[in-house]
Motif scaffolding. Structure first.
Motif, PDB file in Angstrom:
ATOM      1  N   LEU A 146       0.820  -1.215   0.000  1.00 35.91           N
ATOM      2  CA  LEU A 146       0.000   0.000   0.000  1.00 35.91           C
ATOM      3  C   LEU A 146       0.854   1.265   0.000  1.00 35.91           C
ATOM      4  O   LEU A 146       0.501   2.260  -0.643  1.00 35.91           O
ATOM      5  N   ASP A 147       2.004   1.248   0.696  1.00 37.18           N
ATOM      6  CA  ASP A 147       2.864   2.435   0.735  1.00 37.18           C
ATOM      7  C   ASP A 147       3.853   2.487  -0.420  1.00 37.18           C
ATOM      8  O   ASP A 147       4.599   3.467  -0.555  1.00 37.18           O
ATOM      9  N   GLY A 148       3.921   1.448  -1.245  1.00 37.94           N
ATOM     10  CA  GLY A 148       4.812   1.441  -2.390  1.00 37.94           C
ATOM     11  C   GLY A 148       6.252   1.119  -2.075  1.00 37.94           C
ATOM     12  O   GLY A 148       7.107   1.189  -2.965  1.00 37.94           O
ATOM     13  N   ASN A 149       6.566   0.770  -0.835  1.00 31.21           N
ATOM     14  CA  ASN A 149       7.949   0.466  -0.465  1.00 31.21           C
ATOM     15  C   ASN A 149       8.313  -0.995  -0.680  1.00 31.21           C
ATOM     16  O   ASN A 149       9.494  -1.345  -0.658  1.00 31.21           O
ATOM     17  N   TYR A 150       7.320  -1.866  -0.829  1.00 29.98           N
ATOM     18  CA  TYR A 150       7.560  -3.296  -0.966  1.00 29.98           C
ATOM     19  C   TYR A 150       6.901  -3.814  -2.242  1.00 29.98           C
ATOM     20  O   TYR A 150       5.905  -3.255  -2.731  1.00 29.98           O
ATOM     21  N   ILE A 151       7.465  -4.880  -2.746  1.00 32.01           N
ATOM     22  CA  ILE A 151       6.839  -5.661  -3.810  1.00 32.01           C
ATOM     23  C   ILE A 151       6.619  -7.072  -3.262  1.00 32.01           C
ATOM     24  O   ILE A 151       7.531  -7.661  -2.682  1.00 32.01           O
ATOM     25  N   ILE A 152       5.414  -7.588  -3.434  1.00 36.59           N
ATOM     26  CA  ILE A 152       5.076  -8.941  -2.967  1.00 36.59           C
ATOM     27  C   ILE A 152       4.887  -9.819  -4.199  1.00 36.59           C
ATOM     28  O   ILE A 152       4.157  -9.448  -5.125  1.00 36.59           O
ATOM     29  N   SER A 153       5.550 -10.969  -4.225  1.00 38.32           N
ATOM     30  CA  SER A 153       5.469 -11.847  -5.387  1.00 38.32           C
ATOM     31  C   SER A 153       5.329 -13.293  -4.941  1.00 38.32           C
ATOM     32  O   SER A 153       5.629 -13.658  -3.800  1.00 38.32           O
ATOM     33  N   GLY A 154       4.876 -14.134  -5.865  1.00 37.28           N
ATOM     34  CA  GLY A 154       4.722 -15.557  -5.590  1.00 37.28           C
ATOM     35  C   GLY A 154       4.612 -16.340  -6.884  1.00 37.28           C
ATOM     36  O   GLY A 154       4.302 -15.790  -7.942  1.00 37.28           O
ATOM     37  N   GLY A 155       4.891 -17.642  -6.782  1.00 40.94           N
ATOM     38  CA  GLY A 155       4.831 -18.515  -7.954  1.00 40.94           C
ATOM     39  C   GLY A 155       4.732 -19.966  -7.549  1.00 40.94           C
ATOM     40  O   GLY A 155       4.165 -20.309  -6.506  1.00 40.94           O
ATOM     41  N   MET A 156       5.342 -20.844  -8.355  1.00 34.71           N
ATOM     42  CA  MET A 156       5.236 -22.277  -8.135  1.00 34.71           C
ATOM     43  C   MET A 156       6.032 -22.752  -6.927  1.00 34.71           C
ATOM     44  O   MET A 156       5.852 -23.882  -6.472  1.00 34.71           O
ATOM     45  N   GLU A 157       6.913 -21.920  -6.376  1.00 32.61           N
ATOM     46  CA  GLU A 157       7.760 -22.358  -5.266  1.00 32.61           C
ATOM     47  C   GLU A 157       7.011 -22.435  -3.945  1.00 32.61           C
ATOM     48  O   GLU A 157       7.589 -22.842  -2.939  1.00 32.61           O
ATOM     49  N   THR A 158       5.724 -22.027  -3.913  1.00 33.34           N
ATOM     50  CA  THR A 158       4.896 -21.998  -2.698  1.00 33.34           C
ATOM     51  C   THR A 158       5.485 -21.071  -1.649  1.00 33.34           C
ATOM     52  O   THR A 158       5.283 -21.272  -0.446  1.00 33.34           O
ATOM     53  N   VAL A 159       6.217 -20.055  -2.083  1.00 34.56           N
ATOM     54  CA  VAL A 159       6.872 -19.111  -1.171  1.00 34.56           C
ATOM     55  C   VAL A 159       6.398 -17.705  -1.499  1.00 34.56           C
ATOM     56  O   VAL A 159       6.421 -17.287  -2.662  1.00 34.56           O
ATOM     57  N   LEU A 160       5.966 -16.973  -0.471  1.00 34.63           N
ATOM     58  CA  LEU A 160       5.630 -15.563  -0.622  1.00 34.63           C
ATOM     59  C   LEU A 160       6.885 -14.750  -0.361  1.00 34.63           C
ATOM     60  O   LEU A 160       7.504 -14.864   0.707  1.00 34.63           O
ATOM     61  N   VAL A 161       7.264 -13.921  -1.339  1.00 30.62           N
ATOM     62  CA  VAL A 161       8.509 -13.148  -1.257  1.00 30.62           C
ATOM     63  C   VAL A 161       8.163 -11.667  -1.127  1.00 30.62           C
ATOM     64  O   VAL A 161       7.378 -11.134  -1.915  1.00 30.62           O
ATOM     65  N   LEU A 162       8.735 -11.006  -0.131  1.00 33.05           N
ATOM     66  CA  LEU A 162       8.554  -9.568   0.074  1.00 33.05           C
ATOM     67  C   LEU A 162       9.884  -8.875  -0.225  1.00 33.05           C
ATOM     68  O   LEU A 162      10.901  -9.134   0.442  1.00 33.05           O
ATOM     69  N   TRP A 163       9.858  -7.991  -1.229  1.00 28.42           N
ATOM     70  CA  TRP A 163      11.061  -7.291  -1.672  1.00 28.42           C
ATOM     71  C   TRP A 163      11.039  -5.863  -1.114  1.00 28.42           C
ATOM     72  O   TRP A 163      10.128  -5.088  -1.413  1.00 28.42           O
ATOM     73  N   GLN A 164      12.047  -5.499  -0.325  1.00 34.71           N
ATOM     74  CA  GLN A 164      12.191  -4.129   0.156  1.00 34.71           C
ATOM     75  C   GLN A 164      13.082  -3.375  -0.826  1.00 34.71           C
ATOM     76  O   GLN A 164      14.282  -3.637  -0.945  1.00 34.71           O
ATOM     77  N   LEU A 165      12.488  -2.416  -1.547  1.00 35.99           N
ATOM     78  CA  LEU A 165      13.191  -1.779  -2.658  1.00 35.99           C
ATOM     79  C   LEU A 165      14.346  -0.896  -2.198  1.00 35.99           C
ATOM     80  O   LEU A 165      15.376  -0.812  -2.875  1.00 35.99           O
ATOM     81  N   ASP A 166      14.195  -0.243  -1.059  1.00 32.59           N
ATOM     82  CA  ASP A 166      15.242   0.680  -0.622  1.00 32.59           C
ATOM     83  C   ASP A 166      16.513  -0.055  -0.218  1.00 32.59           C
ATOM     84  O   ASP A 166      17.625   0.377  -0.542  1.00 32.59           O
ATOM     85  N   THR A 167      16.382  -1.157   0.468  1.00 34.03           N
ATOM     86  CA  THR A 167      17.553  -1.870   0.975  1.00 34.03           C
ATOM     87  C   THR A 167      17.935  -3.075   0.127  1.00 34.03           C
ATOM     88  O   THR A 167      19.053  -3.593   0.259  1.00 34.03           O
ATOM     89  N   GLY A 168      17.017  -3.554  -0.722  1.00 36.48           N
ATOM     90  CA  GLY A 168      17.287  -4.725  -1.537  1.00 36.48           C
ATOM     91  C   GLY A 168      17.149  -6.034  -0.789  1.00 36.48           C
ATOM     92  O   GLY A 168      17.467  -7.098  -1.335  1.00 36.48           O
ATOM     93  N   LYS A 169      16.676  -5.986   0.454  1.00 40.25           N
ATOM     94  CA  LYS A 169      16.515  -7.204   1.237  1.00 40.25           C
ATOM     95  C   LYS A 169      15.227  -7.929   0.862  1.00 40.25           C
ATOM     96  O   LYS A 169      14.263  -7.318   0.405  1.00 40.25           O
ATOM     97  N   LYS A 170      15.239  -9.232   1.129  1.00 39.94           N
ATOM     98  CA  LYS A 170      14.072 -10.076   0.850  1.00 39.94           C
ATOM     99  C   LYS A 170      13.621 -10.757   2.136  1.00 39.94           C
ATOM    100  O   LYS A 170      14.435 -11.137   2.970  1.00 39.94           O
ATOM    101  N   GLN A 171      12.314 -10.913   2.250  1.00 38.58           N
ATOM    102  CA  GLN A 171      11.717 -11.646   3.360  1.00 38.58           C
ATOM    103  C   GLN A 171      10.836 -12.751   2.783  1.00 38.58           C
ATOM    104  O   GLN A 171      10.092 -12.509   1.820  1.00 38.58           O
ATOM    105  N   PHE A 172      10.899 -13.952   3.373  1.00 38.09           N
ATOM    106  CA  PHE A 172      10.216 -15.098   2.794  1.00 38.09           C
ATOM    107  C   PHE A 172       9.181 -15.657   3.765  1.00 38.09           C
ATOM    108  O   PHE A 172       9.408 -15.707   4.982  1.00 38.09           O
ATOM    109  N   LEU A 173       8.067 -16.079   3.194  1.00 36.57           N
ATOM    110  CA  LEU A 173       7.050 -16.846   3.919  1.00 36.57           C
ATOM    111  C   LEU A 173       6.867 -18.154   3.151  1.00 36.57           C
ATOM    112  O   LEU A 173       6.098 -18.227   2.199  1.00 36.57           O
TER     113      LEU A 173
END
Length: 943
Positions: A355-382
């Motif tokens: 909602l704030d435009g700071n993150y990108i949330i993506s998903g695919g066949m890996e059954t993993v939800l990936v959160l991309w923090q654009l400013d730092t380039g870090k990734k968070q996984f679910l």
């Protein structure tokens, strides 16, 4: 007194109480069974006990009997569709986030986000076509729904009321709305993706007002399929994708009263990958004052676009429209550049901005939800979300995400704790997604290991729990291949899904075989690594034991170097097949099934003079005691029983002080058959079906090898063959069942055989107007209700109005009780265990209950009327029948199971008799007979 004699005495008592049966050699359609009928069956069974079989030749009356409709055929009704497969559409949050709207094939389900219970408001669209898009109108209480037939419906979703509908006369593939500030509050502008022809795709704007004809205006045309559409900033920005092209359209006056005066400026960006996911975010605060040529300065909105690629990359475009305008106005020579992010190994099927435009949330066949923090380039996984991610939706407040998975489920996850707060799962069966007719470019995948026929794919192993009335079925990890990425998935059934048939929702799900859902499932040569496939599933009569059969074959790629030609490849592939028969015990404390015994290759051996892989052709449960029967391609029938596990003569118990059991074969019978020499060269697999009588004393085996088809009647007490029936199977045997004194066979004809008179009661063609090849690929289904002595048959049709016809019969008469046309072919047809009704699940995973109108079924609505079957061609096709003598190969292993003669009556058995609604209770005489029946038979239940 032997078990067979007790059975006959029960039949005699039923005759004395007025139970009637059909006799085929008389002209009457129904007569009372006489004492002579029982004597005939008694004499034949007594011969079988002595080790011999009676050889008889029965002549069938040449009088042709055409089935006709009974006077009470309207008493059976079909419920409205329950549940179904989720469409490939993003879920919708209500503005207050209290409700979540999900699109099924022909309905929209409304769920409460706190309790996850389906509300009474279920929007059922017209039965023509399927839903291709839905969106909230400018009035939050209104919802637009588009159908594949070109209809657009407007609903008051808060009151389950259809307000209006419009016919666009074109095929719609997507629908979006924009919240316009129009002076006319009753008018909305709706945007759709239409297809006039395979090379004519359009983005069209519709001005819709209740009571008026829709205004249409084509905004954009494309020769390539337009796969995704986004409408933002009150319709001022339209973003779409077509193949590798990102299409952006802008306008400054989207709310003109005349749509034809609205014009958009379109710009295109070529992506390096096929676009499989798309999301757009408009920044209202950061608008660029742009001036082109001598025109007035205009505001250019700041648009951030993120696209997911077919090869797993993410491309983020910041202020893409401003960069395009600067290049057009010669302020810069650089084209809009993107930031490339990569983690996914397959195509990205879902991508969203936070909602704030700071993150990108993506998903695919890996059954993993990936959160991309654009400013730092870090990734968070679910990780480990149980299935591939198909779509992601951010709530209006940004406090949670709604995630739709490929296993026909939806989860709501909080953004702060990344924990699920809502979960809904429906019936999970493989199907083809219907939103898009086209697919993404073909991804090179090495051939799958096991090519199943369509008949095998369309049949879903399923059974009903006698105690709970819940549905148990073998489910795949994913319901369908992704229509956005085009990557095939392993659709082998590896899970046991328990479903509540009243709501169509999943109760539990557990693995039955080894699975690779959340791990890497692709080999080094781009070959899908398939897991085992559960092909058969049965539950015991007391609901405490479950038997499953799963098989696995190595990939063809691994076998090719070992053989020299195609025939040898097929033979080697079957020889290396792994087959497992598993027995599971119900753990009431943990509410799960626990594996107790596994039999490797239960039917591996020699057949037709050559070694075979040991495929199990059918599995059935004993209706009267704890036991199962199997038949394999080795032509051997095996009866399986449980015995208490002992060590040094002492019974073994687990840590909870409960007895442990082992399963083993009680006895086996080898079926003799005449082998056609051409069969050995044809590689035609055999077919077989099993059926067990209600008291468990008689086992029927229909075995089909090449052109030879026989039905063997076997005494389950000693393994002797009572008789063998010939000329009863025409074509592929698809169903077999025993109801009281009748044997029901379903092939290209429906045949009812009288076991007492040893003759055909009645038979006729299935009456399908589909061609022969169609009937083979779309199999028929047979369901037996032994308790209420009826059966149901589902036959595929080729009519445009209905794809299958379901008919209910009483075996004593060729006059059907009721018949109904269903909109799709069936994958499951079962009789319910707790009431007089049938359950049907079609290819869209929609559940329908067929029940007598006199029964009151809660939470179900009945609306489908009965239809009459045409009697053309429904004639008695059989002129004579014959029984032959067979000497079985008998292997006695009775010491493996307990053999006491004590009648054991459990509480749940009495509950099944007396725990019914008052309107369904039978007479006192019938109640007494059912209770006496429990105490009069030898019950081999496990204590």
């Amino acid at each position: 007194m032997s078990r067979h004699k007790r059975k006959l005495e029960r039949q005699e008592g039923a005759v004395e109480n007025g139970r009637s049966s059909k006799r085929a050699k008389t002209k009457q359609s129904q007569v009372n069974a006489t004492q002579g009928d029982i004597t005939i069956l008694k004499e034949s069974l007594e011969h079988a006990v002595d080790g011999t079989t009676a050889e008889t030749v029965t002549t069938i009356s040449e009088e042709k009997k055409k089935p006709s409709k009974r006077a009470d055929s309207s008493t059976w009704t079909v419920s409205e569709a329950i549940g179904g497969s989720l469409q490939d559409l993003d879920p919708i949050f209500s503005t207050d986030e209290q409700f979540l709207l999900l699109a099924y094939g022909t309905s929209v389900g409304i769920y409460h986000t706190e309790s996850a219970d389906l509300q009474s408001r279920t929007l059922r669209t017209t039965r023509l076509g399927h839903i291709t898009g839905f969106a909230i109108a400018s009035d939050d209480s209104r919802l637009y729904i588009s159908l594949s037939t070109g209809l657009i419906e407007l609903w008051k979703w808060t009151k389950e009321k259809r307000l209006s509908k419009w016919d666009t006369k074109s095929q719609i593939y997507s629908l979006k709305t924009a919240r316009h500030a129009i002076s006319d509050s009753k008018c909305d502008i709706v945007y759709t993706v239409d297809c006039e022809s395979p090379r004519d795709w359009r983005i069209t704007a519709h001005r819709l007002r209740i009571g008026d004809k829709a205004q249409l205006h084509t905004l954009y045309k494309s020769q390539d399929p337009i796969t995704q559409l986004k409408v933002l900033d009150d319709g001022r920005v339209v973003v779409a994708s077509a193949g590798q092209r990102l299409i952006i359209g802008t306008t400054h006056e989207p709310d003109l009263l005349n749509l034809k005066d609205v014009s958009y400026t379109w710009r295109e960006i070529e992506s390096s990958e096929w676009i499989s996911g798309l999301d757009v975010k408009v920044s209202i605060d950061n608008r660029l004052k742009a001036k082109a040529n001598n025109s007035q300065p205009q505001e250019v909105p700041s648009i951030n676009v993120v696209v997911g690629g077919l090869k797993g990359s993410l491309f983020s475009y910041q202020d893409v429209l401003g960069n395009l305008w600067r290049k057009e106005s010669n302020q810069t020579s650089m084209a809009p550049f993107s930031q490339r992010l990569h983690w996914h190994r397959n195509g990205v099927s879902a991508v969203k901005w936070s909602l704030d435009g700071n993150y990108i949330i993506s998903g695919g066949m890996e059954t993993v939800l990936v959160l991309w923090q654009l400013d730092t380039g870090k990734k968070q996984f679910l990780p480990h979300l149980s299935a591939a991610i198909e779509s992601i939706v951010v709530s209006p407040s940004g406090l949670c995400y709604a995630i739709r998975l490929a296993n026909n489920s939806v989860k709501i996850i909080s953004t702060t704790e990344l924990q699920p707060t809502f979960s809904m799962s429906g019936v999970q069966i493989s199907h083809q997604n219907q939103v898009f007719a086209m697919s993404a470019p073909h991804v090179p995948i090495v051939g799958l290991s096991h090519r199943r026929t369509r008949a095998e794919r369309i049949r879903v192993p399923a059974t009903m729990s006698p105690s709970s009335g819940q549905l148990l079925l073998a489910a795949p990890a994913a319901s369908s291949p992704s229509s956005r990425t085009g990557v095939p998935q392993d659709l082998n059934a590896a899970f046991l899904q328990t479903v509540d048939i009243k709501s169509g929702r999943q109760i539990s799900n557990q693995a039955l075989t080894r699975t690779k859902v959340t791990s890497l499932n692709m080999g080094p040569e781009a070959n899908i690594i398939e897991g085992p496939n559960v092909i058969l599933l049965q539950i015991s009569h007391d609901s405490q034991w479950l038997a499953t059969v799963d098989e696995w074959s190595p990939p063809i790629l691994d076998i090719d170097p070992l053989v020299i030609d195609a025939k040898a490849t097929f033979k080697e592939h079957r020889l290396r097949m792994e087959v497992f028969l598993k027995f599971w015990a119900w753990n009431s404390d943990k509410n799960t099934w626990e594996l107790t015994s596994r039999v490797d290759g239960p039917h591996t051996g020699q057949s037709c003079g050559s070694r075979i892989g040991g495929k199990v052709l059918d599995l059935n449960a004993d209706p009267s005691s704890v036991g199962f029967a199997t038949v394999g391609e080795d032509r051997i029938i095996k009866l399986w029983r449980a015995k208490k596990r002992k060590r040094n003569g002492v019974e073994v118990r687990n840590k909870d002080k409960k007895l442990l059991f082992d399963w083993s074969c009680r006895f086996s019978i080898t079926l003799p058959i005449n082998i056609n020499p051409l069969y050995l060269q044809s590689f035609t697999p055999p077919h077989a079906k099993l059926a067990i009588s209600e008291d468990g004393s008689l086992l029927a085996v229909g075995h089909q090898l090449s052109t030879d088809a026989l039905v063997h009647m076997i005494d389950t007490d000693n393994g002797n063959t009572v008789s063998t029936l010939t000329d009863l199977i025409s074509g592929h045997l698809q169903g077999l069942g025993i109801i009281h004194r009748y044997l029901v066979l379903l092939s290209n004809e429906l045949v009812v055989w009288d076991l007492v008179d040893n003759e055909i009661c009645w038979s006729f063609s299935l009456g399908s107007d589909a061609p022969e090849s169609k009937r083979i690929h779309e199999p028929a289904h047979l369901a037996i209700d032994q308790r209420n002595q009826t059966f149901a048959v589902s036959v595929p049709k080729s009519s445009k109005k209905a794809l299958s016809r379901l008919t209910i019969f009483d075996p004593s008469s060729p006059n059907y009780l009721s018949t109904h046309e269903l909109p799709r072919n069936l994958k499951v047809l079962l009789s319910l265990t707790q009431r007089k009704a049938y359950l049907a699940i079609d290819t869209r995973a929609e559940i329908r209950i067929i029940t007598p109108r006199s029964q009151t079924v809660q939470a179900l609505k009945f609306s489908v009327p009965s239809q009459e079957i045409s009697t053309a061609g429904l004639e008695n096709l059989f002129i004579n029948g014959q029984t032959t003598k067979v000497d079985p190969v008998f292997k006695d292993d009775r010491s493996l199971s307990d053999s006491d003669d004590i009648a054991v009556v459990r509480q749940h058995q009495l509950t099944e008799i007396f725990d019914r609604p008052s309107s369904e209770l039978p007479s006192m005489t019938i109640l007494f007979q059912e209770v006496a029946k429990l105490f009069s038979k030898k019950d081999k239940q496990i204590k």
